[in-house]
Design a protein around this motif. Structure first.
Motif, PDB file in Angstrom:
ATOM      1  N   ILE A 268       0.859  -1.179   0.000  1.00  0.00           N
ATOM      2  CA  ILE A 268       0.000   0.000   0.000  1.00  0.00           C
ATOM      3  C   ILE A 268       0.895   1.229   0.000  1.00  0.00           C
ATOM      4  N   VAL A 269       0.783   2.037  -1.064  1.00  0.00           N
ATOM      5  CA  VAL A 269       1.638   3.203  -1.239  1.00  0.00           C
ATOM      6  C   VAL A 269       0.760   4.415  -1.506  1.00  0.00           C
ATOM      7  N   PRO A 270       0.958   5.536  -0.813  1.00  0.00           N
ATOM      8  CA  PRO A 270       0.183   6.735  -1.137  1.00  0.00           C
ATOM      9  C   PRO A 270       0.529   7.245  -2.530  1.00  0.00           C
ATOM     10  N   GLU A 271      -0.468   7.743  -3.232  1.00  0.00           N
ATOM     11  CA  GLU A 271      -0.287   8.228  -4.610  1.00  0.00           C
ATOM     12  C   GLU A 271      -0.905   9.623  -4.701  1.00  0.00           C
ATOM     13  N   ALA A 272      -0.054  10.644  -4.543  1.00  0.00           N
ATOM     14  CA  ALA A 272      -0.545  12.021  -4.452  1.00  0.00           C
ATOM     15  C   ALA A 272      -1.268  12.475  -5.705  1.00  0.00           C
ATOM     16  N   SER A 273      -0.916  11.911  -6.855  1.00  0.00           N
ATOM     17  CA  SER A 273      -1.562  12.340  -8.106  1.00  0.00           C
ATOM     18  C   SER A 273      -3.017  11.900  -8.186  1.00  0.00           C
ATOM     19  N   GLU A 274      -3.426  10.959  -7.340  1.00  0.00           N
ATOM     20  CA  GLU A 274      -4.780  10.424  -7.388  1.00  0.00           C
ATOM     21  C   GLU A 274      -5.711  11.018  -6.331  1.00  0.00           C
ATOM     22  N   GLY A 275      -5.128  11.572  -5.252  1.00  0.00           N
ATOM     23  CA  GLY A 275      -6.011  12.083  -4.211  1.00  0.00           C
ATOM     24  C   GLY A 275      -5.272  12.453  -2.944  1.00  0.00           C
ATOM     25  N   ALA A 276      -6.017  12.560  -1.835  1.00  0.00           N
ATOM     26  CA  ALA A 276      -5.474  13.003  -0.552  1.00  0.00           C
ATOM     27  C   ALA A 276      -4.524  11.960   0.035  1.00  0.00           C
ATOM     28  N   PRO A 277      -3.636  12.398   0.939  1.00  0.00           N
ATOM     29  CA  PRO A 277      -2.722  11.437   1.588  1.00  0.00           C
ATOM     30  C   PRO A 277      -3.483  10.424   2.435  1.00  0.00           C
ATOM     31  N   LEU A 278      -2.980   9.216   2.466  1.00  0.00           N
ATOM     32  CA  LEU A 278      -3.564   8.185   3.315  1.00  0.00           C
ATOM     33  C   LEU A 278      -3.281   8.475   4.785  1.00  0.00           C
ATOM     34  N   PRO A 279      -4.226   8.158   5.666  1.00  0.00           N
ATOM     35  CA  PRO A 279      -3.933   8.270   7.097  1.00  0.00           C
ATOM     36  C   PRO A 279      -3.010   7.137   7.531  1.00  0.00           C
ATOM     37  N   PRO A 280      -2.386   7.254   8.706  1.00  0.00           N
ATOM     38  CA  PRO A 280      -1.603   6.128   9.237  1.00  0.00           C
ATOM     39  C   PRO A 280      -2.482   4.882   9.378  1.00  0.00           C
ATOM     40  N   ALA A 281      -1.883   3.722   9.146  1.00  0.00           N
ATOM     41  CA  ALA A 281      -2.627   2.465   9.200  1.00  0.00           C
ATOM     42  C   ALA A 281      -2.818   2.011  10.645  1.00  0.00           C
ATOM     43  N   PHE A 282      -3.961   1.362  10.867  1.00  0.00           N
ATOM     44  CA  PHE A 282      -4.276   0.739  12.151  1.00  0.00           C
ATOM     45  C   PHE A 282      -4.552  -0.741  11.909  1.00  0.00           C
ATOM     46  N   ALA A 283      -4.258  -1.570  12.903  1.00  0.00           N
ATOM     47  CA  ALA A 283      -4.601  -2.987  12.835  1.00  0.00           C
ATOM     48  C   ALA A 283      -5.058  -3.442  14.212  1.00  0.00           C
ATOM     49  N   ASP A 284      -6.149  -4.185  14.255  1.00  0.00           N
ATOM     50  CA  ASP A 284      -6.746  -4.619  15.531  1.00  0.00           C
ATOM     51  C   ASP A 284      -6.996  -3.417  16.439  1.00  0.00           C
ATOM     52  N   GLY A 285      -7.277  -2.251  15.813  1.00  0.00           N
ATOM     53  CA  GLY A 285      -7.532  -1.042  16.579  1.00  0.00           C
ATOM     54  C   GLY A 285      -6.308  -0.343  17.113  1.00  0.00           C
ATOM     55  N   GLU A 286      -5.108  -0.817  16.757  1.00  0.00           N
ATOM     56  CA  GLU A 286      -3.863  -0.244  17.253  1.00  0.00           C
ATOM     57  C   GLU A 286      -3.078   0.400  16.114  1.00  0.00           C
ATOM     58  N   LEU A 287      -2.393   1.490  16.421  1.00  0.00           N
ATOM     59  CA  LEU A 287      -1.584   2.175  15.422  1.00  0.00           C
ATOM     60  C   LEU A 287      -0.445   1.280  14.945  1.00  0.00           C
ATOM     61  N   VAL A 288      -0.330   1.158  13.616  1.00  0.00           N
ATOM     62  CA  VAL A 288       0.760   0.387  13.014  1.00  0.00           C
ATOM     63  C   VAL A 288       1.824   1.307  12.431  1.00  0.00           C
ATOM     64  N   GLY A 289       1.392   2.328  11.686  1.00  0.00           N
ATOM     65  CA  GLY A 289       2.357   3.256  11.119  1.00  0.00           C
ATOM     66  C   GLY A 289       1.921   3.776   9.774  1.00  0.00           C
ATOM     67  N   ALA A 290       2.675   4.723   9.270  1.00  0.00           N
ATOM     68  CA  ALA A 290       2.358   5.360   8.000  1.00  0.00           C
ATOM     69  C   ALA A 290       2.733   4.465   6.826  1.00  0.00           C
ATOM     70  N   THR A 291       2.024   4.632   5.731  1.00  0.00           N
ATOM     71  CA  THR A 291       2.379   3.957   4.486  1.00  0.00           C
ATOM     72  C   THR A 291       3.592   4.668   3.884  1.00  0.00           C
ATOM     73  N   PRO A 292       4.357   3.970   3.012  1.00  0.00           N
ATOM     74  CA  PRO A 292       4.124   2.651   2.406  1.00  0.00           C
ATOM     75  C   PRO A 292       4.283   1.507   3.405  1.00  0.00           C
ATOM     76  N   LEU A 293       3.434   0.484   3.220  1.00  0.00           N
ATOM     77  CA  LEU A 293       3.471  -0.731   4.011  1.00  0.00           C
ATOM     78  C   LEU A 293       3.276  -1.933   3.101  1.00  0.00           C
ATOM     79  N   THR A 294       3.883  -3.034   3.486  1.00  0.00           N
ATOM     80  CA  THR A 294       3.632  -4.302   2.802  1.00  0.00           C
ATOM     81  C   THR A 294       3.054  -5.284   3.804  1.00  0.00           C
ATOM     82  N   VAL A 295       1.955  -5.911   3.420  1.00  0.00           N
ATOM     83  CA  VAL A 295       1.277  -6.887   4.269  1.00  0.00           C
ATOM     84  C   VAL A 295       1.343  -8.243   3.584  1.00  0.00           C
ATOM     85  N   THR A 296       1.847  -9.238   4.294  1.00  0.00           N
ATOM     86  CA  THR A 296       1.895 -10.607   3.770  1.00  0.00           C
ATOM     87  C   THR A 296       1.218 -11.535   4.763  1.00  0.00           C
ATOM     88  N   VAL A 297       0.728 -12.649   4.256  1.00  0.00           N
ATOM     89  CA  VAL A 297       0.122 -13.629   5.145  1.00  0.00           C
ATOM     90  C   VAL A 297       1.221 -14.469   5.789  1.00  0.00           C
TER      91      VAL A 297
END
Length: 310
Positions: A268-297
């Motif tokens: 997940i990477v923010p793309e300024a040319s398409e729209g507003a900046p993404l907010p920081p990511a949360f998981a299980d209701g807890e702050l994870v951090g700002a993008t870019p992020l990679t999530v794998t199983v």
């Protein structure tokens, strides 16, 4: 006799956390176990204490809501140490997805006891990497859902308020965040396939529910070795207010602007040319951090005492 580490949150719920923690410890001690209290007054300090004691433990038990389960997951992920969950929070999405008792400490401890006798389940986790993942747990693991769009902005505000509780606080947070909303710009790479879009929702689901029971990905299972990428196109504020109530029963999946796809990896990477900046990511209701992020199983990365494959 088993050596069990236990983490409680005595400051939560205007004293309820302390009472529930004390009850859970007394019930476990009555079973003849040696308990080591690893509660240290902060998420980071409790995590570090649990990691330091990990080699000497037969199990780790956490008492509280999804935030406490999320903490326990960081300690036990991709290790042989099993996790017991005494679910006593306002949401308890992880416990719900695992078929564990909620707000019933004797029943929860009975499941843990059964788990110590061999009644366990191995479940998948999401594994998050990126330069801005919050310390001290990096990579970060999650059990339920990672949110990175309007759902993350809502989760951030919901986390900051103490009233109301449960799903209602997410409704309050939604009503607060929607008037501020502008569609986000994002570039997604899912299993090697890249696309850019203006979006409202971006979520990666390991389990079906988040936000205190909102059904964001109805077909997600914690034992299938896959994740689900949930996206919703950029919408007007009016359309969002019509869509969010449908999360209560998964009705949003019928909307053609919503897409759910199985993935093993997504970046997940923010793309300024398409729209507003993404907010920081949360998981299980807890702050994870700002993008870019990679999530794998991370298949079968966690052993849960007394859990059920749903």
């Amino acid at each position: 006799m088993r050596t069990i580490g236990i983490i409680t949150n005595p400051t939560s719920g205007s004293g309820r956390g302390a009472r529930r923690g004390a009850e859970a410890k007394a019930t476990l001690a009555a079973g003849g176990h040696h308990l080591i209290d690893l509660s240290r007054g902060s998420w980071a300090a409790s995590y570090e204490a649990a990691v330091a004691h990990r080699p000497s433990l037969d199990a780790l038990v956490v008492v509280g809501g999804d935030g406490m389960a999320h903490l326990g997951i960081q300690v036990c992920a991709e290790t042989a140490l099993p996790l017991g969950i005494v679910a006593a929070g306002s949401g308890d999405d992880i416990a719900s997805s695992l078929g564990l008792p909620r707000h019933d400490i004797p029943a929860a401890v009975a499941r843990i006891e059964a788990g110590l006798r061999g009644d366990t389940v191995r479940v998948d986790l999401g594994r998050v990497t990126g330069g801005a993942v919050e310390e001290p747990a990096s990579p970060r693991y999650f059990g339920a859902v990672l949110s990175a769009g309007l759902d993350a902005a809502v989760a951030s505000y919901a986390r900051a308020i103490t009233f109301p509780r449960g799903p209602l606080k997410y409704k309050v947070a939604t009503m607060r965040e929607v008037p501020r909303f502008r569609p986000y710009g994002v570039r997604l790479t899912a299993d090697g396939r890249e696309r850019t879009m203006r979006c409202t929702l971006v979520a990666v689901a390991n389990g079906p529910v988040f936000g205190g029971g909102l059904v964001v990905s109805p077909d997600s299972r914690m034992t299938d070795g896959r994740l689900e990428l949930v996206t919703a196109d950029g919408m007007s504020r009016r359309d969002i207010l019509g869509l969010f109530p449908k999360l209560k029963d998964g009705g949003h999946t019928a909307d053609p602007r919503v897409r759910i796809e199985q993935v093993e990896s997504v970046t997940i990477v923010p793309e300024a040319s398409e729209g507003a900046p993404l907010p920081p990511a949360f998981a299980d209701g807890e702050l994870v951090g700002a993008t870019p992020l990679t999530v794998t199983v991370a298949p079968g990365a966690l052993t849960v005492l007394g859990g059920r494959a749903q």
